[in-house]
Motif scaffolding. Structure first.
Motif, PDB file in Angstrom:
ATOM      1  N   PRO A   3      36.612 133.476  34.573  1.00 52.66           N
ATOM      2  CA  PRO A   3      36.954 132.588  35.698  1.00 52.66           C
ATOM      3  C   PRO A   3      37.171 133.360  36.997  1.00 52.66           C
ATOM      4  O   PRO A   3      37.939 134.324  37.039  1.00 52.66           O
ATOM      5  CB  PRO A   3      38.240 131.898  35.238  1.00 52.66           C
ATOM      6  CG  PRO A   3      38.774 132.738  34.132  1.00 52.66           C
ATOM      7  CD  PRO A   3      37.610 133.407  33.494  1.00 52.66           C
ATOM      8  N   ALA A   4      36.482 132.913  38.027  1.00 51.76           N
ATOM      9  CA  ALA A   4      36.579 133.584  39.327  1.00 51.76           C
ATOM     10  C   ALA A   4      36.104 132.638  40.418  1.00 51.76           C
ATOM     11  O   ALA A   4      35.393 131.658  40.159  1.00 51.76           O
ATOM     12  CB  ALA A   4      35.751 134.868  39.331  1.00 51.76           C
ATOM     13  N   VAL A   5      36.496 132.946  41.649  1.00 54.41           N
ATOM     14  CA  VAL A   5      36.078 132.171  42.823  1.00 54.41           C
ATOM     15  C   VAL A   5      35.637 133.151  43.899  1.00 54.41           C
ATOM     16  O   VAL A   5      36.226 134.220  44.064  1.00 54.41           O
ATOM     17  CB  VAL A   5      37.228 131.282  43.354  1.00 54.41           C
ATOM     18  CG1 VAL A   5      36.779 130.479  44.570  1.00 54.41           C
ATOM     19  CG2 VAL A   5      37.731 130.341  42.267  1.00 54.41           C
ATOM     20  N   ARG A   6      34.601 132.775  44.616  1.00 54.24           N
ATOM     21  CA  ARG A   6      34.099 133.620  45.711  1.00 54.24           C
ATOM     22  C   ARG A   6      34.155 132.838  47.018  1.00 54.24           C
ATOM     23  O   ARG A   6      33.773 131.666  47.079  1.00 54.24           O
ATOM     24  CB  ARG A   6      32.661 134.048  45.413  1.00 54.24           C
ATOM     25  CG  ARG A   6      32.004 134.813  46.556  1.00 54.24           C
ATOM     26  CD  ARG A   6      30.518 134.989  46.304  1.00 54.24           C
ATOM     27  NE  ARG A   6      30.282 136.100  45.389  1.00 54.24           N
ATOM     28  CZ  ARG A   6      29.073 136.390  44.888  1.00 54.24           C
ATOM     29  NH1 ARG A   6      28.037 135.620  45.175  1.00 54.24           N
ATOM     30  NH2 ARG A   6      28.927 137.424  44.090  1.00 54.24           N
ATOM     31  N   LYS A   7      34.625 133.505  48.086  1.00 51.86           N
ATOM     32  CA  LYS A   7      34.647 132.914  49.416  1.00 51.86           C
ATOM     33  C   LYS A   7      33.455 133.424  50.216  1.00 51.86           C
ATOM     34  O   LYS A   7      33.104 134.598  50.136  1.00 51.86           O
ATOM     35  CB  LYS A   7      35.915 133.323  50.171  1.00 51.86           C
ATOM     36  CG  LYS A   7      37.223 133.093  49.448  1.00 51.86           C
ATOM     37  CD  LYS A   7      38.366 133.651  50.299  1.00 51.86           C
ATOM     38  CE  LYS A   7      39.699 133.590  49.596  1.00 51.86           C
ATOM     39  NZ  LYS A   7      40.799 134.109  50.436  1.00 51.86           N
ATOM     40  N   LYS A   8      32.849 132.547  51.003  1.00 49.07           N
ATOM     41  CA  LYS A   8      31.792 132.986  51.907  1.00 49.07           C
ATOM     42  C   LYS A   8      32.376 133.633  53.158  1.00 49.07           C
ATOM     43  O   LYS A   8      31.702 134.405  53.841  1.00 49.07           O
ATOM     44  CB  LYS A   8      30.886 131.813  52.283  1.00 49.07           C
ATOM     45  CG  LYS A   8      29.982 131.374  51.140  1.00 49.07           C
ATOM     46  CD  LYS A   8      28.966 130.355  51.598  1.00 49.07           C
ATOM     47  CE  LYS A   8      28.041 129.978  50.437  1.00 49.07           C
ATOM     48  NZ  LYS A   8      27.032 128.963  50.846  1.00 49.07           N
ATOM     49  N   ARG A   9      33.635 133.273  53.452  1.00 47.15           N
ATOM     50  CA  ARG A   9      34.392 133.913  54.538  1.00 47.15           C
ATOM     51  C   ARG A   9      35.713 134.395  53.960  1.00 47.15           C
ATOM     52  O   ARG A   9      36.340 133.691  53.163  1.00 47.15           O
ATOM     53  CB  ARG A   9      34.701 132.909  55.664  1.00 47.15           C
ATOM     54  CG  ARG A   9      33.548 132.519  56.511  1.00 47.15           C
ATOM     55  CD  ARG A   9      34.001 131.494  57.545  1.00 47.15           C
ATOM     56  NE  ARG A   9      35.151 131.949  58.319  1.00 47.15           N
ATOM     57  CZ  ARG A   9      35.239 131.908  59.644  1.00 47.15           C
ATOM     58  NH1 ARG A   9      34.240 131.427  60.355  1.00 47.15           N
ATOM     59  NH2 ARG A   9      36.317 132.327  60.261  1.00 47.15           N
ATOM     60  N   GLY A  10      36.137 135.561  54.379  1.00 48.45           N
ATOM     61  CA  GLY A  10      37.372 136.121  53.834  1.00 48.45           C
ATOM     62  C   GLY A  10      38.612 135.345  54.211  1.00 48.45           C
ATOM     63  O   GLY A  10      39.642 135.459  53.533  1.00 48.45           O
ATOM     64  N   ASP A  11      38.537 134.558  55.301  1.00 50.20           N
ATOM     65  CA  ASP A  11      39.735 133.841  55.764  1.00 50.20           C
ATOM     66  C   ASP A  11      39.779 132.390  55.281  1.00 50.20           C
ATOM     67  O   ASP A  11      40.540 131.579  55.816  1.00 50.20           O
ATOM     68  CB  ASP A  11      39.844 133.897  57.288  1.00 50.20           C
ATOM     69  CG  ASP A  11      38.637 133.311  58.005  1.00 50.20           C
ATOM     70  OD1 ASP A  11      37.654 132.939  57.320  1.00 50.20           O
ATOM     71  OD2 ASP A  11      38.654 133.222  59.246  1.00 50.20           O
ATOM     72  N   ILE A  12      38.976 132.039  54.287  1.00 45.33           N
ATOM     73  CA  ILE A  12      39.065 130.701  53.699  1.00 45.33           C
ATOM     74  C   ILE A  12      40.446 130.528  53.064  1.00 45.33           C
ATOM     75  O   ILE A  12      40.964 131.409  52.397  1.00 45.33           O
ATOM     76  CB  ILE A  12      37.968 130.493  52.629  1.00 45.33           C
ATOM     77  CG1 ILE A  12      36.587 130.466  53.280  1.00 45.33           C
ATOM     78  CG2 ILE A  12      38.217 129.227  51.826  1.00 45.33           C
ATOM     79  CD1 ILE A  12      36.345 129.279  54.171  1.00 45.33           C
ATOM     80  N   TYR A  13      41.029 129.353  53.277  1.00 41.45           N
ATOM     81  CA  TYR A  13      42.376 129.035  52.802  1.00 41.45           C
ATOM     82  C   TYR A  13      42.303 127.753  51.990  1.00 41.45           C
ATOM     83  O   TYR A  13      41.872 126.717  52.506  1.00 41.45           O
ATOM     84  CB  TYR A  13      43.317 128.881  54.000  1.00 41.45           C
ATOM     85  CG  TYR A  13      44.752 128.533  53.693  1.00 41.45           C
ATOM     86  CD1 TYR A  13      45.736 129.518  53.698  1.00 41.45           C
ATOM     87  CD2 TYR A  13      45.136 127.214  53.447  1.00 41.45           C
ATOM     88  CE1 TYR A  13      47.068 129.191  53.454  1.00 41.45           C
ATOM     89  CE2 TYR A  13      46.459 126.887  53.198  1.00 41.45           C
ATOM     90  CZ  TYR A  13      47.417 127.872  53.207  1.00 41.45           C
ATOM     91  OH  TYR A  13      48.737 127.548  52.955  1.00 41.45           O
ATOM     92  N   VAL A  14      42.713 127.809  50.748  1.00 37.56           N
ATOM     93  CA  VAL A  14      42.616 126.657  49.848  1.00 37.56           C
ATOM     94  C   VAL A  14      43.971 125.969  49.712  1.00 37.56           C
ATOM     95  O   VAL A  14      44.994 126.630  49.514  1.00 37.56           O
ATOM     96  CB  VAL A  14      42.101 127.090  48.464  1.00 37.56           C
ATOM     97  CG1 VAL A  14      42.146 125.920  47.477  1.00 37.56           C
ATOM     98  CG2 VAL A  14      40.686 127.651  48.572  1.00 37.56           C
ATOM     99  N   ASP A  15      43.968 124.648  49.797  1.00 36.32           N
ATOM    100  CA  ASP A  15      45.162 123.817  49.639  1.00 36.32           C
ATOM    101  C   ASP A  15      44.867 122.758  48.586  1.00 36.32           C
ATOM    102  O   ASP A  15      43.978 121.931  48.771  1.00 36.32           O
ATOM    103  CB  ASP A  15      45.510 123.169  50.988  1.00 36.32           C
ATOM    104  CG  ASP A  15      46.800 122.353  50.957  1.00 36.32           C
ATOM    105  OD1 ASP A  15      47.232 121.970  49.851  1.00 36.32           O
ATOM    106  OD2 ASP A  15      47.362 122.092  52.032  1.00 36.32           O
TER     107      ASP A  15
END
Length: 350
Positions: A164-176
């Motif tokens: 299990p893993a998640v990748r961001k296309k931008r480093g400053d993505i913030y998940v809520d």
């Protein structure tokens, strides 16, 4: 005198029977409650199986909710989600299977609603002062809005199941995950109860509920849908269910006002602005609380016309309560009308 005596005996007998009935119902009900996720939780169980200690059950439920908070809270600096949000890497970031499960459900509803639900909306939520530690009562500037909108977009997240893993296309993505985490917590408690052999329960976290079996009267559980009026606690409609989950999203409690205009905490991730239509609340009935929770948010953002159209298209059981100059008006999908319910609406003018 004899008639009066019989009348008095009848009244006393009625009172005794009523008191005994209420006492018997109370004896059948186990009620556990506490605080979690910035709100409260409640677990009602009818006919708790012999051999299960309610105190131990209560501790185990509290521990389970602490674990979920430790994974998904944006209010806990050391939660897994907070650590993920601080991580600026754009390669695969290892996360728990629980995070992947919730994100996958959310991403599916994001695609279904064309972005009306978006777990990357966090930067805008914070900018508007509705996030953790970001309280304000001022409308942000258009420049600030455009800058934060660059960080929003559910397609900027990729999910991997194994490992299990998640990748961001931008480093400053913030998940809520606030639009889906309470529902997930409700489902986890329900699964835990059933693993203990408990099949008559009502679980509630902040108004998101899951139901199984019957209540202490031996009839299906009755669920109240709140009337969407700020500062009031009144019932709009009662549902009767013996299985499933119920979630409601509304824009009438959390808001601020500036220059006589109200700004709701419910943001449209596609525009960055609070919703402005007259849809006051949406209630969704579904098999799981997680999905009901997320769908209710998406439909609320879409509004009374687009939301109803999508709900009908997807055969979602949903009730839309719309504010009009004459009072509240209900619109229900065909799937919702199949659920037994009682309308408690009273006409009011605004």
């Amino acid at each position: 005198m004899i008639l009066r005596l019989f009348s008095l005996v009848g009244i006393l007998l009625c009172l005794v029977v009523t008191a005994c009935t209420e006492s018997a119902e109370e004896d059948r009900l186990t009620w556990l409650s506490g605080a979690t996720m910035g709100t409260g939780y409640s677990v009602k169980i009818t006919d708790l199986p012999a051999g299960i200690d309610p105190k131990i059950l209560d501790r185990n439920i509290a521990r389970l909710l602490e674990e979920i908070n430790g994974l998904m809270s944006t209010y806990q600096a050391d939660s897994e989600l907070s650590r993920f949000n601080r991580n600026k890497r754009t390669d695969w970031i290892s996360v728990s299977a629980e995070i992947v499960k919730v994100l996958e459900e959310a991403q599916g509803i994001s695609r279904l609603s064309k972005g009306a639900l978006d777990v990357t909306v966090g930067p805008l939520v914070n900018l508007w002062g509705f996030g953790p530690g970001f309280y304000t009562n001022e409308v942000p500037s258009r420049r600030e809005m455009e800058a934060e909108k660059e960080r929003v977009g559910f397609k900027q997240l990729q999910i991997r199941h194994s490992p299990p893993a998640v990748r961001k296309k931008r480093g400053d993505i913030y998940v809520d995950l606030s639009a889906i985490a309470k529902g997930y917590g409700v489902d986890r408690i329900a699964e835990f109860l059933e693993a203990q052999g408990i099949y008559n329960y009502l679980v509630d976290i902040g108004g998101e509920e899951r139901i199984k079996g019957h209540g202490p009267k031996g009839t299906p559980w009755r669920i109240a849908i709140e009337r969407p009026v700020a500062g009031e606690r009144r019932v709009q409609r009662i549902l009767e269910l013996d299985s499933g989950a119920v979630a409601t999203s509304g824009n009438y409690r959390n808001y601020f006002e500036q220059d006589g205009k109200r700004y709701s905490h419910t943001l449209d991730p596609r525009t960055g602005w609070p919703i402005t239509h007259q849809l006051a609340s949406v209630t969704v009935v579904n098999a799981t609380a997680m999905r009901a929770d997320a769908l209710a948010t998406a439909l609320l953002v879409l509004g009374p016309e687009q939301g109803l159209r999508l709900a009908e298209q997807e055969q979602i059981a949903a009730l839309f309560i719309i504010k009009t100059p004459e009072g509240f008006r209900e619109r229900a999908t065909r799937s919702f009308t199949k659920i037994r319910s009682w309308d408690l609406l009273e006409k009011e003018s605004f």
